[in-house]
Motif scaffolding. Sequence first.
Motif, PDB file in Angstrom:
ATOM      1  N   GLY A 181     -80.073   5.153  72.178  1.00  0.00           N
ATOM      2  CA  GLY A 181     -80.221   5.306  73.498  1.00  0.00           C
ATOM      3  C   GLY A 181     -80.231   4.239  74.561  1.00  0.00           C
ATOM      4  O   GLY A 181     -81.037   4.179  75.309  1.00  0.00           O
ATOM      5  N   PHE A 182     -79.560   3.243  74.186  1.00  0.00           N
ATOM      6  CA  PHE A 182     -79.711   1.744  74.785  1.00  0.00           C
ATOM      7  C   PHE A 182     -79.014   1.792  75.964  1.00  0.00           C
ATOM      8  O   PHE A 182     -77.932   1.013  76.096  1.00  0.00           O
ATOM      9  N   ARG A 183     -79.108   2.888  77.069  1.00  0.00           N
ATOM     10  CA  ARG A 183     -78.284   2.745  78.110  1.00  0.00           C
ATOM     11  C   ARG A 183     -79.048   2.200  79.298  1.00  0.00           C
ATOM     12  O   ARG A 183     -80.388   2.326  79.567  1.00  0.00           O
ATOM     13  N   VAL A 184     -78.265   1.627  80.146  1.00  0.00           N
ATOM     14  CA  VAL A 184     -78.940   1.117  81.587  1.00  0.00           C
ATOM     15  C   VAL A 184     -79.623   2.399  82.174  1.00  0.00           C
ATOM     16  O   VAL A 184     -79.124   3.255  82.868  1.00  0.00           O
ATOM     17  N   ASN A 185     -80.923   2.119  82.521  1.00  0.00           N
ATOM     18  CA  ASN A 185     -81.713   3.233  83.222  1.00  0.00           C
ATOM     19  C   ASN A 185     -82.636   2.757  84.217  1.00  0.00           C
ATOM     20  O   ASN A 185     -83.582   3.298  84.712  1.00  0.00           O
ATOM     21  N   GLY A 186     -82.035   1.299  84.511  1.00  0.00           N
ATOM     22  CA  GLY A 186     -82.905   0.953  85.978  1.00  0.00           C
ATOM     23  C   GLY A 186     -82.253  -0.311  86.373  1.00  0.00           C
ATOM     24  O   GLY A 186     -81.591  -0.991  85.640  1.00  0.00           O
ATOM     25  N   ARG A 187     -82.740  -0.774  87.634  1.00  0.00           N
ATOM     26  CA  ARG A 187     -82.071  -2.090  88.224  1.00  0.00           C
ATOM     27  C   ARG A 187     -83.014  -2.458  89.072  1.00  0.00           C
ATOM     28  O   ARG A 187     -84.057  -2.009  89.830  1.00  0.00           O
ATOM     29  N   THR A 188     -83.304  -3.887  88.859  1.00  0.00           N
ATOM     30  CA  THR A 188     -84.002  -4.536  90.090  1.00  0.00           C
ATOM     31  C   THR A 188     -83.726  -4.616  91.516  1.00  0.00           C
ATOM     32  O   THR A 188     -82.645  -4.433  91.841  1.00  0.00           O
TER      33      THR A 188
ATOM     34  N   ASP B 256     -82.651 -20.922  85.437  1.00  0.00           N
ATOM     35  CA  ASP B 256     -82.368 -22.087  85.983  1.00  0.00           C
ATOM     36  C   ASP B 256     -82.741 -22.408  87.468  1.00  0.00           C
ATOM     37  O   ASP B 256     -83.261 -23.794  87.810  1.00  0.00           O
ATOM     38  N   THR B 257     -82.785 -21.486  88.157  1.00  0.00           N
ATOM     39  CA  THR B 257     -83.387 -21.780  89.582  1.00  0.00           C
ATOM     40  C   THR B 257     -84.561 -21.145  90.075  1.00  0.00           C
ATOM     41  O   THR B 257     -85.037 -21.419  91.002  1.00  0.00           O
ATOM     42  N   GLY B 258     -85.102 -20.206  89.239  1.00  0.00           N
ATOM     43  CA  GLY B 258     -86.410 -19.490  89.534  1.00  0.00           C
ATOM     44  C   GLY B 258     -86.394 -18.594  90.639  1.00  0.00           C
ATOM     45  O   GLY B 258     -87.506 -17.738  90.813  1.00  0.00           O
ATOM     46  N   ARG B 259     -85.090 -18.280  91.182  1.00  0.00           N
ATOM     47  CA  ARG B 259     -85.086 -17.496  91.926  1.00  0.00           C
ATOM     48  C   ARG B 259     -84.842 -15.966  91.539  1.00  0.00           C
ATOM     49  O   ARG B 259     -84.448 -15.610  90.452  1.00  0.00           O
ATOM     50  N   PRO B 260     -85.358 -14.912  92.205  1.00  0.00           N
ATOM     51  CA  PRO B 260     -85.427 -13.395  91.891  1.00  0.00           C
ATOM     52  C   PRO B 260     -83.845 -13.090  91.610  1.00  0.00           C
ATOM     53  O   PRO B 260     -83.116 -13.527  92.112  1.00  0.00           O
ATOM     54  N   TRP B 261     -83.832 -12.074  90.543  1.00  0.00           N
ATOM     55  CA  TRP B 261     -82.358 -11.902  90.108  1.00  0.00           C
ATOM     56  C   TRP B 261     -82.221 -10.121  90.603  1.00  0.00           C
ATOM     57  O   TRP B 261     -82.767  -9.394  90.288  1.00  0.00           O
ATOM     58  N   ALA B 262     -81.721 -10.010  91.839  1.00  0.00           N
ATOM     59  CA  ALA B 262     -81.740  -8.738  92.481  1.00  0.00           C
ATOM     60  C   ALA B 262     -80.481  -7.849  91.573  1.00  0.00           C
ATOM     61  O   ALA B 262     -79.510  -8.456  91.226  1.00  0.00           O
ATOM     62  N   ASN B 263     -80.566  -6.833  91.621  1.00  0.00           N
ATOM     63  CA  ASN B 263     -79.497  -5.699  90.859  1.00  0.00           C
ATOM     64  C   ASN B 263     -79.460  -6.191  89.511  1.00  0.00           C
ATOM     65  O   ASN B 263     -78.250  -5.611  88.946  1.00  0.00           O
ATOM     66  N   ALA B 264     -80.360  -6.632  88.851  1.00  0.00           N
ATOM     67  CA  ALA B 264     -80.247  -6.573  87.469  1.00  0.00           C
ATOM     68  C   ALA B 264     -80.216  -5.516  86.609  1.00  0.00           C
ATOM     69  O   ALA B 264     -81.177  -4.721  87.009  1.00  0.00           O
ATOM     70  N   PRO B 265     -79.263  -5.261  85.593  1.00  0.00           N
ATOM     71  CA  PRO B 265     -79.506  -3.864  84.896  1.00  0.00           C
ATOM     72  C   PRO B 265     -80.576  -4.127  83.914  1.00  0.00           C
ATOM     73  O   PRO B 265     -81.149  -5.156  83.320  1.00  0.00           O
ATOM     74  N   LEU B 266     -81.237  -2.970  83.787  1.00  0.00           N
ATOM     75  CA  LEU B 266     -82.321  -3.001  82.820  1.00  0.00           C
ATOM     76  C   LEU B 266     -82.416  -1.727  81.828  1.00  0.00           C
ATOM     77  O   LEU B 266     -81.762  -0.614  82.230  1.00  0.00           O
ATOM     78  N   VAL B 267     -82.648  -1.977  80.637  1.00  0.00           N
ATOM     79  CA  VAL B 267     -82.995  -0.774  79.647  1.00  0.00           C
ATOM     80  C   VAL B 267     -84.649  -0.787  79.710  1.00  0.00           C
ATOM     81  O   VAL B 267     -85.114  -1.917  79.198  1.00  0.00           O
ATOM     82  N   ILE B 268     -85.044   0.438  80.003  1.00  0.00           N
ATOM     83  CA  ILE B 268     -86.750   0.537  80.096  1.00  0.00           C
ATOM     84  C   ILE B 268     -86.869   1.522  78.710  1.00  0.00           C
ATOM     85  O   ILE B 268     -86.107   2.453  78.874  1.00  0.00           O
ATOM     86  N   GLY B 269     -87.672   1.265  77.782  1.00  0.00           N
ATOM     87  CA  GLY B 269     -87.933   2.208  76.642  1.00  0.00           C
ATOM     88  C   GLY B 269     -89.593   2.273  76.605  1.00  0.00           C
ATOM     89  O   GLY B 269     -90.293   1.607  77.152  1.00  0.00           O
TER      90      GLY B 269
END
Length: 355
Positions: A203-210, A181-194
């Motif tokens: 194994g869909f657990r949060v394993n990274g954050r921005t 909506d705003t185009g702004r970077p999303w800090a501390n967003a939870p990520l699943v990296i596979g």
Amino acid sequence: MRRHLLLAISLTTALLVPAGPAGAAPAADTTPPELKSIELSRSAVTVSGLQTVMIDVRVRLTDETGVEPTSDGVGGSFPYVALDATPNNFAELELTEGTPQDGTWTGQVAVTSAWQGTVRVKHVAAYDKAWNLLDVDPDTVIDPVAVQVTSSHRPGIDMTFPEPATRGKPIVMTVRVWDTDTGRPWANAPLVIGNDNGCVESGFRVNGRTGSTGTFRRTVPANQAGALHCAWVPGTSRTSGGGLDNRTIIAIDAAHLRYTRYKVSAKPARTAAPAGSSVDVTGSVSPLNKGKVIRLQRYSGGAWKNVNTGRVRASGRYTVVATPAGKASYSYRVYAPGDGYAVGGSSKAFTVRGT
């Protein structure tokens, strides 16, 4: 004496009468389960950002031999319902009331900011014990069932690598998350990296954050570089299980690494032509990708802008038409956009002068 004779005749007659329906073999069940009703626990949902709202689904099914819970062997379970939104549009169902012959089957769908507008139940599937399959659009047999979703601030996600990559070398993956909506970077967003099977199995657990800039970086070892890579922003899972139909995805990106770039040649039939006339531009694209759309671009206002398109033939050649708009010189190039085969590439720039 007469009474004994009559009784004997009656018994003999009874023994000679063929057996009735009670003794016949039951007819085979060839009719699939029947959908009677669908209910959603909510008719409207408002959701934003990383929120997840669970909706309960109740489906009444009837069948002569009974609805049979089963799996298709590749991760899908029956019975289930699907809604016309993505992702997270499936609800696996289990019997919670009644019997397999006439029962209520329930499940959950996870509504996130990925959904917007009127989202209807579009598909119901179920097997019975005789392996007859119900596979139906509910709108064809019952009144439409839908939920109205108002959503905002959905996170967007983009996963990139330095490409084309070099085989046998590690790579650096960069994941970027932003507020659409705003185009702004999303800090501390939870990520699943596979990686590889980790993109499609448990194994869909949060394993990274921005970080503060909305980015996350990971060095991928050389022995993993050639596999499928994925990254997604998760919502709340419907259960603690790790199955495909249990994970909740708000935004996702996935891709294989590409090791080559499209090479494009381009040559105009004429370098000067009357303004408004057509000039054929021919060339080739490799690696071969028959039917690929290529774009003729003209340099204007400090940027390359699309002005026409063409398709790559089986020979690897293409033809596209340039049209100089006025009495001036125009710079063109032909661009082959990146895809699953190769990174995007462009020809050298060339000039067509309008006279």
